[in-house]
Design a protein around this motif. Structure first.
Motif, PDB file in Angstrom:
ATOM      1  N   ARG A  27       0.758  -1.035  -0.101  1.00 24.24           N
ATOM      2  CA  ARG A  27       0.072   0.040   0.073  1.00 24.24           C
ATOM      3  C   ARG A  27       0.881   1.270   0.137  1.00 24.24           C
ATOM      4  O   ARG A  27       2.091   1.287  -0.263  1.00 24.24           O
ATOM      5  CB  ARG A  27      -1.046   0.040   1.072  1.00 24.24           C
ATOM      6  CG  ARG A  27      -1.759  -1.295   1.100  1.00 24.24           C
ATOM      7  CD  ARG A  27      -2.644  -1.473   0.117  1.00 24.24           C
ATOM      8  NE  ARG A  27      -3.819  -0.734   0.028  1.00 24.24           N
ATOM      9  CZ  ARG A  27      -5.247  -0.858   0.128  1.00 24.24           C
ATOM     10  NH1 ARG A  27      -5.313  -2.090   0.617  1.00 24.24           N
ATOM     11  NH2 ARG A  27      -5.959  -0.012   0.053  1.00 24.24           N
ATOM     12  N   GLU A 103      -5.910  -2.263   8.608  1.00 23.69           N
ATOM     13  CA  GLU A 103      -6.888  -2.505   7.672  1.00 23.69           C
ATOM     14  C   GLU A 103      -6.528  -2.342   6.181  1.00 23.69           C
ATOM     15  O   GLU A 103      -6.413  -3.319   5.410  1.00 23.69           O
ATOM     16  CB  GLU A 103      -8.294  -1.858   7.865  1.00 23.69           C
ATOM     17  CG  GLU A 103      -9.163  -2.356   9.061  1.00 23.69           C
ATOM     18  CD  GLU A 103     -10.376  -1.636   9.343  1.00 23.69           C
ATOM     19  OE1 GLU A 103     -10.905  -0.896   8.413  1.00 23.69           O
ATOM     20  OE2 GLU A 103     -11.017  -2.042  10.438  1.00 23.69           O
ATOM     21  N   LEU A 104      -5.766  -1.253   6.144  1.00 22.41           N
ATOM     22  CA  LEU A 104      -5.226  -0.993   4.786  1.00 22.41           C
ATOM     23  C   LEU A 104      -4.005  -1.914   4.451  1.00 22.41           C
ATOM     24  O   LEU A 104      -4.003  -2.663   3.496  1.00 22.41           O
ATOM     25  CB  LEU A 104      -4.392   0.327   5.080  1.00 22.41           C
ATOM     26  CG  LEU A 104      -3.846   0.852   3.719  1.00 22.41           C
ATOM     27  CD1 LEU A 104      -4.704   1.163   2.601  1.00 22.41           C
ATOM     28  CD2 LEU A 104      -2.964   2.109   3.825  1.00 22.41           C
ATOM     29  N   ARG A 106      -3.891  -4.887   5.594  1.00 24.39           N
ATOM     30  CA  ARG A 106      -4.504  -6.355   5.139  1.00 24.39           C
ATOM     31  C   ARG A 106      -5.228  -6.235   3.790  1.00 24.39           C
ATOM     32  O   ARG A 106      -5.705  -7.394   3.604  1.00 24.39           O
ATOM     33  CB  ARG A 106      -5.344  -6.619   6.225  1.00 24.39           C
ATOM     34  CG  ARG A 106      -4.972  -7.042   7.584  1.00 24.39           C
ATOM     35  CD  ARG A 106      -5.635  -7.880   8.499  1.00 24.39           C
ATOM     36  NE  ARG A 106      -7.033  -7.290   8.766  1.00 24.39           N
ATOM     37  CZ  ARG A 106      -7.446  -6.293   9.637  1.00 24.39           C
ATOM     38  NH1 ARG A 106      -6.302  -5.972  10.584  1.00 24.39           N
ATOM     39  NH2 ARG A 106      -8.387  -5.866   9.627  1.00 24.39           N
ATOM     40  N   GLY A 107      -4.886  -5.457   3.061  1.00 23.12           N
ATOM     41  CA  GLY A 107      -5.784  -5.290   1.763  1.00 23.12           C
ATOM     42  C   GLY A 107      -7.019  -4.875   1.626  1.00 23.12           C
ATOM     43  O   GLY A 107      -7.694  -4.995   0.588  1.00 23.12           O
ATOM     44  N   ARG A 108      -7.673  -4.525   2.812  1.00 21.97           N
ATOM     45  CA  ARG A 108      -9.127  -3.901   2.592  1.00 21.97           C
ATOM     46  C   ARG A 108      -9.262  -2.920   1.587  1.00 21.97           C
ATOM     47  O   ARG A 108      -8.495  -1.863   1.621  1.00 21.97           O
ATOM     48  CB  ARG A 108      -9.521  -3.604   4.121  1.00 21.97           C
ATOM     49  CG  ARG A 108     -10.904  -3.514   4.062  1.00 21.97           C
ATOM     50  CD  ARG A 108     -11.435  -3.423   5.764  1.00 21.97           C
ATOM     51  NE  ARG A 108     -12.939  -3.830   5.643  1.00 21.97           N
ATOM     52  CZ  ARG A 108     -13.663  -3.168   6.611  1.00 21.97           C
ATOM     53  NH1 ARG A 108     -13.141  -2.738   7.763  1.00 21.97           N
ATOM     54  NH2 ARG A 108     -15.204  -3.509   6.603  1.00 21.97           N
ATOM     55  N   ALA A 109     -10.360  -2.778   1.091  1.00 20.21           N
ATOM     56  CA  ALA A 109     -10.601  -1.778  -0.034  1.00 20.21           C
ATOM     57  C   ALA A 109     -10.816  -0.477   0.790  1.00 20.21           C
ATOM     58  O   ALA A 109     -11.426  -0.299   1.972  1.00 20.21           O
ATOM     59  CB  ALA A 109     -12.056  -1.985  -0.607  1.00 20.21           C
ATOM     60  N   LYS A 112     -14.104   0.618   2.217  1.00 22.30           N
ATOM     61  CA  LYS A 112     -14.520   0.196   3.496  1.00 22.30           C
ATOM     62  C   LYS A 112     -13.834   0.559   4.602  1.00 22.30           C
ATOM     63  O   LYS A 112     -14.275   0.831   5.632  1.00 22.30           O
ATOM     64  CB  LYS A 112     -14.283  -1.339   3.631  1.00 22.30           C
ATOM     65  CG  LYS A 112     -15.288  -2.130   2.414  1.00 22.30           C
ATOM     66  CD  LYS A 112     -15.118  -3.455   2.443  1.00 22.30           C
ATOM     67  CE  LYS A 112     -16.243  -4.359   1.316  1.00 22.30           C
ATOM     68  NZ  LYS A 112     -17.432  -4.597   1.952  1.00 22.30           N
ATOM     69  N   ILE A 113     -12.436   0.840   4.568  1.00 19.71           N
ATOM     70  CA  ILE A 113     -11.657   1.360   5.630  1.00 19.71           C
ATOM     71  C   ILE A 113     -12.337   2.753   6.063  1.00 19.71           C
ATOM     72  O   ILE A 113     -12.444   2.886   7.207  1.00 19.71           O
ATOM     73  CB  ILE A 113     -10.325   1.842   5.035  1.00 19.71           C
ATOM     74  CG1 ILE A 113      -9.575   0.262   4.662  1.00 19.71           C
ATOM     75  CG2 ILE A 113      -9.412   2.304   6.101  1.00 19.71           C
ATOM     76  CD1 ILE A 113      -8.000   0.273   3.926  1.00 19.71           C
ATOM     77  N   ARG A 115     -15.070   3.707   5.881  1.00 19.94           N
ATOM     78  CA  ARG A 115     -16.680   3.600   6.369  1.00 19.94           C
ATOM     79  C   ARG A 115     -17.545   4.083   5.442  1.00 19.94           C
ATOM     80  O   ARG A 115     -18.696   4.835   5.982  1.00 19.94           O
ATOM     81  CB  ARG A 115     -16.809   3.906   7.715  1.00 19.94           C
ATOM     82  CG  ARG A 115     -16.408   3.035   8.800  1.00 19.94           C
ATOM     83  CD  ARG A 115     -15.259   2.048   8.638  1.00 19.94           C
ATOM     84  NE  ARG A 115     -14.756   1.429   9.855  1.00 19.94           N
ATOM     85  CZ  ARG A 115     -13.752   0.651   9.531  1.00 19.94           C
ATOM     86  NH1 ARG A 115     -12.856   0.797   9.057  1.00 19.94           N
ATOM     87  NH2 ARG A 115     -13.459  -0.240  10.768  1.00 19.94           N
TER      88      ARG A 115
END
Length: 120
Positions: A27, A103-104, A106-109, A112-113, A115
Motif C-alpha cells: 500500500r 486494515e489498509l 491487510r488489503g481492505r478496500a 470500507k476502511i 466507512r
C-alpha cells in the motif's frame, strides 16, 4: 528511557512507522495520508506542516480540525484491546488510526476502511 503514554508519543516519530506498515504490504503513503485526513479533518498541507514539528499525539488530535464522527464505526481490537472501550479520547483516536492502517495493510478496500457506504 521512561515509558511514554500514547498521548505523550511524538506523532512525527510514529507516522513513518504507520507508512512502513502499509508499504510492507504494497500500500502507499498517499493511502495512509488519506486515512489520516479522513480521521482528523486535516488537509495534506496541514498534515505536512505538522510532520515538520515535534508534536505529541495529544496535540495532533487536540488540534484536529474535524474528527470524523464516523470513527465510532471502527470496531475490533488493537493490541488486544477493544477500541470501543478505550476511555481516553487521545488514546482511542490513536488506536483508531492504528486499526485503520492495519486494515489498509491487510488489503481492505479504501471505501470500507473509510466507512463509506456504496450509496454515498
Amino acid at each position: 528511557m521512561p515509558h511514554k503514554t500514547i498521548p505523550e508519543m511524538s506523532f512525527p516519530q510514529i507516522y513513518p512507522l504507520l507508512v512502513a506498515k502499509a508499504e510492507r504490504k504494497g500500500r502507499t503513503k498517499a493511502e495512509v495520508d488519506e486515512i489520516i485526513c479522513w480521521l482528523t479533518g486535516y488537509d495534506e498541507a496541514a498534515l505536512d506542516n505538522l510532520l515538520e514539528r515535534d508534536i505529541t499525539y495529544a496535540e495532533f488530535f487536540g488540534s484536529a480540525p474535524a474528527l470524523n464522527p464516523d470513527r465510532s464505526l471502527i470496531t475490533g481490537k488493537i493490541c488486544g484491546v477493544d477500541v470501543a472501550t478505550i476511555e481516553d479520547p487521545v488514546e482511542q483516536n490513536a488506536r483508531y488510526l492504528d486499526k485503520l492502517v492495519d486494515e489498509l495493510a491487510r488489503g481492505r478496500a479504501m471505501e470500507k476502511i473509510l466507512r463509506r457506504s456504496s450509496a454515498s
